[in-house]
Design an enzyme around this catalytic site. Structure first.
Site, PDB file in Angstrom:
ATOM      1  N   CYS A 218       3.031   1.394  10.782  1.00  0.00           N
ATOM      2  CA  CYS A 218       2.910   2.259   9.600  1.00  0.00           C
ATOM      3  C   CYS A 218       1.483   2.812   9.504  1.00  0.00           C
ATOM      4  CB  CYS A 218       3.269   1.493   8.338  1.00  0.00           C
ATOM      5  SG  CYS A 218       4.953   0.848   8.404  1.00  0.00           S
TER       6      CYS A 218
ATOM      7  N   CYS B 169      -1.277   0.928   7.144  1.00  0.00           N
ATOM      8  CA  CYS B 169      -1.323  -0.538   7.069  1.00  0.00           C
ATOM      9  C   CYS B 169      -2.286  -1.151   8.079  1.00  0.00           C
ATOM     10  CB  CYS B 169       0.081  -1.082   7.297  1.00  0.00           C
ATOM     11  SG  CYS B 169       0.148  -2.877   7.310  1.00  0.00           S
TER      12      CYS B 169
HETATM   13  N1  SAH Z   1       6.466  -5.464   6.887  1.00  0.00           N
HETATM   14  C1  SAH Z   1       6.983  -5.593   5.588  1.00  0.00           C
HETATM   15  C2  SAH Z   1       6.275  -6.617   4.737  1.00  0.00           C
HETATM   16  C3  SAH Z   1       4.797  -6.697   4.842  1.00  0.00           C
HETATM   17  S1  SAH Z   1       3.870  -5.375   4.206  1.00  0.00           S
HETATM   18  C4  SAH Z   1       7.015  -4.267   4.903  1.00  0.00           C
HETATM   19  O1  SAH Z   1       6.425  -3.335   5.391  1.00  0.00           O
HETATM   20  O2  SAH Z   1       7.691  -4.173   3.863  1.00  0.00           O
HETATM   21  C5  SAH Z   1       3.919  -5.649   2.451  1.00  0.00           C
HETATM   22  C6  SAH Z   1       3.812  -4.384   1.624  1.00  0.00           C
HETATM   23  O3  SAH Z   1       2.486  -3.856   1.650  1.00  0.00           O
HETATM   24  C7  SAH Z   1       4.721  -3.277   2.109  1.00  0.00           C
HETATM   25  O4  SAH Z   1       5.357  -2.652   1.027  1.00  0.00           O
HETATM   26  C8  SAH Z   1       3.735  -2.354   2.770  1.00  0.00           C
HETATM   27  O5  SAH Z   1       4.243  -1.066   2.906  1.00  0.00           O
HETATM   28  C9  SAH Z   1       2.563  -2.468   1.852  1.00  0.00           C
HETATM   29  N2  SAH Z   1       1.299  -1.976   2.398  1.00  0.00           N
HETATM   30  C10 SAH Z   1       0.848  -2.028   3.664  1.00  0.00           C
HETATM   31  N3  SAH Z   1      -0.366  -1.447   3.747  1.00  0.00           N
HETATM   32  C11 SAH Z   1      -0.698  -1.016   2.518  1.00  0.00           C
HETATM   33  C12 SAH Z   1      -1.810  -0.338   1.962  1.00  0.00           C
HETATM   34  N4  SAH Z   1      -2.854   0.037   2.718  1.00  0.00           N
HETATM   35  N5  SAH Z   1      -1.797  -0.085   0.643  1.00  0.00           N
HETATM   36  C13 SAH Z   1      -0.754  -0.449  -0.138  1.00  0.00           C
HETATM   37  N6  SAH Z   1       0.327  -1.082   0.331  1.00  0.00           N
HETATM   38  C14 SAH Z   1       0.367  -1.365   1.640  1.00  0.00           C
HETATM   39 FE1  SF4 Z   2       4.478  -1.439   8.299  1.00  0.00          FE
HETATM   40 FE2  SF4 Z   2       2.426  -3.058   7.841  1.00  0.00          FE
HETATM   41 FE3  SF4 Z   2       4.895  -3.749   6.984  1.00  0.00          FE
HETATM   42 FE4  SF4 Z   2       4.269  -3.741   9.591  1.00  0.00          FE
HETATM   43  S1  SF4 Z   2       3.374  -5.045   8.020  1.00  0.00           S
HETATM   44  S2  SF4 Z   2       6.103  -2.899   8.669  1.00  0.00           S
HETATM   45  S3  SF4 Z   2       2.877  -1.997   9.790  1.00  0.00           S
HETATM   46  S4  SF4 Z   2       3.651  -2.009   6.306  1.00  0.00           S
END
Ligand code: SAH
Ligand code: SF4
Length: 346
Positions: free
Chosen positions: A116, A119
């Site tokens: 993503c 992230c």
């Molecule tokens: N992989 C799973 C769970 C872990 S991430 C998922 O993506 O749902 C947990 C949450 O944090 C997810 O909703 C993700 O999209 C969010 N997230 C990741 N990076 C972020 C960021 N920089 N700011 C806000 N939310 C973020």
């Molecule tokens: Fe996407 Fe981060 Fe969740 Fe992995 S941990 S699926 S990169 S938001």
């Protein structure tokens, strides 16, 4: 190789110990030490003879996380841990102090494959899956260190839980076992980026947990830009699975939506999202995005978040804006590990 005893459920442990010629009550005692008292070594098992402890040490290993770094927020008691693993990898978890008890956010993988755009967890790619013991170990280590009981769990740390499906299911079984921590499924949330076939598998498990879905966009154009997973399962397929999940389980889906300036935060986006989610039993959680230096996105302004929220609310949606906890300790996931890896490279 020594066996991973913490990943075994009660039945598996009973069989192992029976094969060693031990009576059944030993399984009850040892399981209690491992999963209720959460000990980090066999030597702490005071009702077990020295001989048996030696035997256990010869055959099994108790996985436990080593605290590499611990940060405590001055604002809200949020605690963030960086753990090191025996193979040199790092893991993160966060403990949040809410009115109704302590919630822990655990990691399910080292790194993440999903890529993503916003992230920090995926920086450096995917390293490996976590065993059930390594997911549990984060909770046990935090409880030992803080001297408190964790009452809620969110699988929202590093990694994609549905990409480590079997280990995550085993973890859920162990952590909800009444012989162990006994945390009810209603106190557990699992967050996914949208691996649609695994959402149907999860539906078939009929667990009472909360399913969170990281949506972050109202249409395929925006979502595919920021979440590569959308190219495998698009928003229609994802929302269809969500509707079936909610209708079948009668449990509200929690849609996560990280607000990024100029990316997904316009009033048009809000109106489109509102239409899309019509008819799905859900709750929308707007998250002011955490800024990650390598990623370049900016957090939306408070005014655009409030406007976005009010548009959704006008249409009758249940919406909350997530409080940013531990803003002084880099509490969003993947960031501590990212810093540690950089530090080690220098
Ligand atoms: N992989 C799973 C769970 C872990 S991430 C998922 O993506 O749902 C947990 C949450 O944090 C997810 O909703 C993700 O999209 C969010 N997230 C990741 N990076 C972020 C960021 N920089 N700011 C806000 N939310 C973020
Ligand atoms: Fe996407 Fe981060 Fe969740 Fe992995 S941990 S699926 S990169 S938001």
């Amino acid at each position: 190789m020594k066996k991973d005893i913490v990943s075994m459920n009660f039945e598996e442990l009973s069989i192992e110990l029976k094969e060693m010629g031990l009576p059944k009550f030993r399984a009850t005692q040892i399981y209690d030490w491992l999963h209720k008292k959460c000990v980090a070594s066999f030597d702490e098992m005071t009702n077990i003879s020295k001989d048996l402890i030696n035997k256990l040490n010869d055959n099994f290993v108790i996985f436990s996380c080593t605290i590499e770094k611990k940060l405590v927020s001055q604002y809200d008691n949020t605690v963030k841990y960086l753990f090191s693993l025996p193979d040199g990898e790092y893991l993160e978890c966060v403990v949040m102090d809410y009115k109704y008890g302590h919630t822990i956010c655990v990691s399910t993988q080292v790194g993440c494959k999903m890529g993503c755009a916003f992230c920090a967890s995926g920086i450096g790619g995917f390293k490996r899956q976590l065993a059930p013991s390594e997911i549990l170990g984060q909770i046990y280590a935090a409880q030992r260190d803080l001297g408190l009981r964790i009452s809620r769990i969110v699988l929202m740390g590093m990694g994609e839980p549905l990409d480590n499906y079997d280990n995550v299911m085993k973890f859920l079984q162990l952590v909800s076992d009444e012989r162990g921590l006994n945390i009810g499924m209603r106190h557990i949330s699992l967050s996914t980026s949208g691996i649609v076939p695994r959402i149907y598998d999860l539906l078939n498990e009929r667990l009472q947990l909360t399913l969170s879905v990281s949506l972050h966009a109202p249409n395929n154009e925006i979502r595919s830009k920021i979440m590569p997973v959308n190219k495998s399962w698009n928003i229609e397929e994802l929302l269809n699975a969500c509707k079936i999940y909610a209708d079948t389980t009668s449990r509200r889906i929690s849609f996560e939506y990280a607000m990024m300036k100029g990316v997904n935060d316009t009033p048009e986006c809000a109106r489109e999202l509102s239409k899309r989610l019509k008819g799905i039993l859900c709750h929308i959680n707007l998250i002011p995005a955490n800024e990650v230096p390598e990623k370049g996105h900016e957090r939306s302004s408070d005014s655009s978040i409030n406007l976005f929220k009010s548009i959704l609310e006008k249409d009758g949606h249940a919406v909350t804006v997530r409080r940013t906890l531990g803003s002084d300790i880099n509490a969003s996931c993947g960031q501590l590990r990212r810093e540690k890896i950089k530090e080690n490279q220098n």
